[in-house]
Design a protein around this motif. Structure first.
Motif, PDB file in Angstrom:
ATOM      1  N   SER A 218      42.209  -4.098 -16.649  1.00  0.00           N
ATOM      2  CA  SER A 218      42.124  -2.963 -17.561  1.00  0.00           C
ATOM      3  C   SER A 218      43.500  -2.295 -17.598  1.00  0.00           C
ATOM      4  CB  SER A 218      41.065  -1.958 -17.107  1.00  0.00           C
ATOM      5  OG  SER A 218      41.415  -1.387 -15.852  1.00  0.00           O
ATOM      6  N   GLU A 219      43.699  -1.443 -18.578  1.00  0.00           N
ATOM      7  CA  GLU A 219      44.980  -0.745 -18.697  1.00  0.00           C
ATOM      8  C   GLU A 219      45.234   0.110 -17.457  1.00  0.00           C
ATOM      9  OE1 GLU A 219      47.317   2.141 -21.920  1.00  0.00           O
ATOM     10  OE2 GLU A 219      45.141   1.905 -22.013  1.00  0.00           O
ATOM     11  N   ASN A 220      46.465   0.063 -16.952  1.00  0.00           N
ATOM     12  CA  ASN A 220      46.855   0.852 -15.779  1.00  0.00           C
ATOM     13  C   ASN A 220      45.997   0.536 -14.553  1.00  0.00           C
ATOM     14  OD1 ASN A 220      48.957   2.317 -17.106  1.00  0.00           O
ATOM     15  ND2 ASN A 220      47.416   3.661 -18.030  1.00  0.00           N
ATOM     16  N   GLU A 221      45.626  -0.717 -14.397  1.00  0.00           N
ATOM     17  CA  GLU A 221      44.783  -1.107 -13.258  1.00  0.00           C
ATOM     18  C   GLU A 221      45.354  -0.656 -11.907  1.00  0.00           C
ATOM     19  OE1 GLU A 221      42.889  -5.072 -11.072  1.00  0.00           O
ATOM     20  OE2 GLU A 221      43.963  -5.299 -12.960  1.00  0.00           O
ATOM     21  N   PRO A 222      46.673  -0.791 -11.647  1.00  0.00           N
ATOM     22  CA  PRO A 222      47.175  -0.348 -10.337  1.00  0.00           C
ATOM     23  C   PRO A 222      46.943   1.142 -10.064  1.00  0.00           C
ATOM     24  CG  PRO A 222      48.753  -1.814 -11.375  1.00  0.00           C
ATOM     25  CD  PRO A 222      47.720  -1.491 -12.426  1.00  0.00           C
ATOM     26  N   ILE A 223      47.052   1.991 -11.097  1.00  0.00           N
ATOM     27  CA  ILE A 223      46.810   3.414 -10.880  1.00  0.00           C
ATOM     28  C   ILE A 223      45.328   3.652 -10.598  1.00  0.00           C
ATOM     29  CG2 ILE A 223      47.223   5.746 -11.737  1.00  0.00           C
ATOM     30  CD1 ILE A 223      49.171   4.596 -13.752  1.00  0.00           C
ATOM     31  N   LYS A 224      44.472   2.907 -11.249  1.00  0.00           N
ATOM     32  CA  LYS A 224      43.035   3.023 -10.985  1.00  0.00           C
ATOM     33  C   LYS A 224      42.715   2.603  -9.556  1.00  0.00           C
ATOM     34  CE  LYS A 224      41.873   2.463 -15.846  1.00  0.00           C
ATOM     35  NZ  LYS A 224      41.522   1.524 -16.917  1.00  0.00           N
ATOM     36  N   HIS A 225      43.481   1.634  -9.031  1.00  0.00           N
ATOM     37  CA  HIS A 225      43.271   1.255  -7.629  1.00  0.00           C
ATOM     38  C   HIS A 225      43.665   2.401  -6.702  1.00  0.00           C
ATOM     39  CE1 HIS A 225      42.618  -1.500  -4.304  1.00  0.00           C
ATOM     40  NE2 HIS A 225      43.655  -0.909  -3.732  1.00  0.00           N
ATOM     41  N   LYS A 226      44.677   3.173  -7.077  1.00  0.00           N
ATOM     42  CA  LYS A 226      45.043   4.337  -6.270  1.00  0.00           C
ATOM     43  C   LYS A 226      43.887   5.336  -6.216  1.00  0.00           C
ATOM     44  CE  LYS A 226      48.606   5.032  -4.739  1.00  0.00           C
ATOM     45  NZ  LYS A 226      49.151   4.667  -3.396  1.00  0.00           N
ATOM     46  N   ILE A 227      43.185   5.517  -7.327  1.00  0.00           N
ATOM     47  CA  ILE A 227      42.017   6.403  -7.329  1.00  0.00           C
ATOM     48  C   ILE A 227      40.931   5.832  -6.433  1.00  0.00           C
ATOM     49  CG2 ILE A 227      40.180   7.391  -8.757  1.00  0.00           C
ATOM     50  CD1 ILE A 227      42.152   7.550 -11.059  1.00  0.00           C
ATOM     51  N   LEU A 228      40.740   4.510  -6.492  1.00  0.00           N
ATOM     52  CA  LEU A 228      39.761   3.852  -5.626  1.00  0.00           C
ATOM     53  C   LEU A 228      40.082   4.125  -4.155  1.00  0.00           C
ATOM     54  CD1 LEU A 228      37.367   1.688  -5.565  1.00  0.00           C
ATOM     55  CD2 LEU A 228      39.180   0.029  -5.104  1.00  0.00           C
ATOM     56  N   ASP A 229      41.341   3.925  -3.769  1.00  0.00           N
ATOM     57  CA  ASP A 229      41.756   4.191  -2.393  1.00  0.00           C
ATOM     58  C   ASP A 229      41.522   5.648  -2.015  1.00  0.00           C
ATOM     59  OD1 ASP A 229      42.558   1.605  -1.845  1.00  0.00           O
ATOM     60  OD2 ASP A 229      44.693   1.981  -2.187  1.00  0.00           O
ATOM     61  N   LEU A 230      41.860   6.553  -2.928  1.00  0.00           N
ATOM     62  CA  LEU A 230      41.701   7.981  -2.655  1.00  0.00           C
ATOM     63  C   LEU A 230      40.242   8.330  -2.397  1.00  0.00           C
ATOM     64  CD1 LEU A 230      42.884  10.870  -2.564  1.00  0.00           C
ATOM     65  CD2 LEU A 230      42.531  10.985  -5.042  1.00  0.00           C
TER      66      LEU A 230
END
Length: 272
Positions: A218-230
């Motif tokens: 998905s768009e900006n997947e790495p930033i979404k992973h940061k939310i997942l980690d958070l």
């Protein structure tokens, strides 16, 4: 209290050491998320039991530890499970596809003992909680509803000064967002004994030409992973971050900052 209807068994290799590990999640009435590792010792998934945030979150006791716990923590948060026993044959949680999707699917396949919303409690903070250090910040403020925004500024053409907001519409994209790293750093980390289990299937590589090693989900997947980690890291407060009536604003943070903030947050939470 919400737990599993029956046990779940998952097998896979760890991201750091690439060792095979069998993980079994058992229903529990403990009202805690507990780890049992290699029959050595047990400990609770609590921010006070974090022993390292180098490369991943490591929980542990004096006798043993569990590495890479953030993705399973996030999966339990998304499934609103607050009572489960996690038994591991090795000291690292399997990376699976690099996201929380495999854990969430396994939990949904067996189901929970009751709907999470049956006795759900909601929380806010008694006063603002924040960590600010140079370019890095994580701020948690009281609000009428949950709002999460994560901003990054990576040395990558598509990830300079970008941010993603969490909302119910992109929840599945966050669950499916894979871990990531700069491809040029991979050999260095592997020589140091880390990232032994990195594959194209479980990690998004940032290439020097501004592309990615794989197609994004998905768009900006790495930033979404940061939310997942958070979300996974903040669950170590003992309160599901998805049940917070707060604004959570993160900028260029990581596990170390997440955990430092979670330790402050733990003492500022109030039920509403």
């Amino acid at each position: 209290m919400v737990t599993l209807k029956k046990e779940i068994k998952i097998v896979g290799n760890g991201l750091m050491k690439n060792k095979p590990c069998e993980v079994t999640l058992f229903p529990s009435k403990s009202r805690k998320i507990r780890y049992f590792v290699k029959d050595k010792d047990s400990f609770v998934a609590d921010v006070d039991n974090v022993v390292s945030t180098d490369h991943c979150v490591v929980l542990g006791s004096k006798k043993t530890r569990a590495m890479l716990t953030e993705h399973i923590s996030a999966a339990l948060a998304f499934c609103h499970i607050d009572s489960v026993d996690i038994c591991m044959s090795e000291e690292e949680v399997p990376i699976l596809d690099g996201s929380a999707a495999g854990w969430v699917k396994a939990i949904k396949d067996v189901g929970t003992d009751k709907p999470f919303f049956s006795k759900e409690k909601y929380y806010t903070v008694s006063e603002p909680v924040y960590y600010i250090n140079g370019k890095t910040s994580l701020v948690i403020l009281p609000s009428d509803e949950l709002f999460i925004s994560y901003a990054v500024n990576y040395d990558h053409a598509e990830l300079r000064r970008r941010f993603v907001n969490y909302n119910p519409k992109n929840k599945q994209e966050i669950i499916e967002a894979r871990t990531f790293g700069f491809y040029k750093d991979l050999k260095k980390y592997q020589m140091l004994g880390f990232a032994q289990g990195v594959t194209q299937e479980n990690t998004v590589g940032f290439m020097e030409d501004g592309s990615y090693s794989v197609d994004l989900r998905s768009e900006n997947e790495p930033i979404k992973h940061k939310i997942l980690d958070l979300i996974g890291d903040l669950y170590l407060t003992g309160v599901n971050p998805l049940n917070l009536k707060c604004q959570i604003l993160a900028k260029e943070a990581g596990h170390a900052v997440h955990v430092k903030t979670a330790k402050m947050l733990k003492n500022k939470l109030i039920e509403i």
